[in-house]
Design an enzyme around this catalytic site. Structure first.
Site, PDB file in Angstrom:
ATOM      1  N   ASP A  73       0.893  -1.507  -0.366  1.00  0.00           N
ATOM      2  CA  ASP A  73      -0.261  -0.171  -0.142  1.00  0.00           C
ATOM      3  C   ASP A  73       0.836   1.169   0.031  1.00  0.00           C
ATOM      4  O   ASP A  73       0.172   2.058   0.000  1.00  0.00           O
ATOM      5  CB  ASP A  73      -1.093  -0.265   1.481  1.00  0.00           C
ATOM      6  CG  ASP A  73      -2.042  -1.180   1.241  1.00  0.00           C
ATOM      7  OD1 ASP A  73      -2.388  -1.343  -0.210  1.00  0.00           O
ATOM      8  OD2 ASP A  73      -3.105  -1.041   2.018  1.00  0.00           O
ATOM      9  N   HIS A  99       3.367  -7.455   0.231  1.00  0.00           N
ATOM     10  CA  HIS A  99       2.733  -7.510   0.939  1.00  0.00           C
ATOM     11  C   HIS A  99       3.758  -8.951   1.933  1.00  0.00           C
ATOM     12  O   HIS A  99       4.294  -9.930   0.878  1.00  0.00           O
ATOM     13  CB  HIS A  99       1.532  -8.744   1.073  1.00  0.00           C
ATOM     14  CG  HIS A  99       0.992  -9.087   2.299  1.00  0.00           C
ATOM     15  ND1 HIS A  99       0.783 -10.157   2.791  1.00  0.00           N
ATOM     16  CD2 HIS A  99      -0.178  -8.705   3.104  1.00  0.00           C
ATOM     17  CE1 HIS A  99       0.494 -10.432   3.739  1.00  0.00           C
ATOM     18  NE2 HIS A  99      -0.556  -9.468   4.162  1.00  0.00           N
ATOM     19  N   LYS A 118       3.115   1.408  -5.124  1.00  0.00           N
ATOM     20  CA  LYS A 118       4.369   1.119  -6.061  1.00  0.00           C
ATOM     21  C   LYS A 118       3.704   0.900  -7.671  1.00  0.00           C
ATOM     22  O   LYS A 118       3.595   1.185  -8.131  1.00  0.00           O
ATOM     23  CB  LYS A 118       5.441  -0.056  -5.446  1.00  0.00           C
ATOM     24  CG  LYS A 118       5.878  -0.360  -4.214  1.00  0.00           C
ATOM     25  CD  LYS A 118       5.734  -1.207  -4.490  1.00  0.00           C
ATOM     26  CE  LYS A 118       5.471  -3.088  -3.685  1.00  0.00           C
ATOM     27  NZ  LYS A 118       4.208  -2.492  -2.531  1.00  0.00           N
ATOM     28  N   THR A 119       2.232   0.483  -7.657  1.00  0.00           N
ATOM     29  CA  THR A 119       0.841  -0.321  -8.607  1.00  0.00           C
ATOM     30  C   THR A 119       1.195   0.812  -9.432  1.00  0.00           C
ATOM     31  O   THR A 119       0.640   1.227 -10.279  1.00  0.00           O
ATOM     32  CB  THR A 119       0.333  -0.673  -8.469  1.00  0.00           C
ATOM     33  OG1 THR A 119       0.732  -2.050  -8.111  1.00  0.00           O
ATOM     34  CG2 THR A 119      -0.307  -2.192  -9.565  1.00  0.00           C
TER      35      THR A 119
END
Length: 112
Positions: A12, A63, A15-16
């Site tokens: 969270d 994660h 990055k994406t």
């Protein structure tokens, strides 16, 4: 010659979203990723650079349960973009991802 950039950082931390902003490509392609709002599998994007070269990007999960996927994606990158959210700072997976990059011999990168 293509150069490959890998992402690294805590879950969270964006990055994406950063890869999508830079390339226009959404690396989260699985339904489960979209439903949960987290990266699970490796994602791939690219951008053509001035001069005709292509920058490949490997977007990795942040994660801790998906660290094996992160390792698989980071193993072949030329340099890394360590993403740290300005509102949270360095977190556990930030450190873990940086240690993995070091163990893999990735010595070049930058912080975003």
């Amino acid at each position: 010659m293509a150069v490959v950039l890998g992402t690294a950082g805590h879950i969270d931390h964006g990055k994406t979203s950063l890869v999508r902003a830079l390339t226009g490509i959404d690396c989260d392609r699985l339904g489960e990723e979209k439903r949960r709002g987290i990266t699970i599998e490796l994602g791939f994007a690219w951008v053509d650079l001035p001069g005709g070269e292509r920058l490949g990007i490997v977007d990795v999960p942040g994660h801790e349960r998906f660290v094996k996927n992160m390792v698989a994606g980071a193993a072949g990158v030329d340099f890394v973009m360590l993403v740290i959210a300005a509102d949270e700072g360095v977190m556990p997976q930030t450190r873990e991802h940086l240690e993995i990059c070091s163990l893999l011999g990735i010595r070049n990168g930058f912080v975003a």
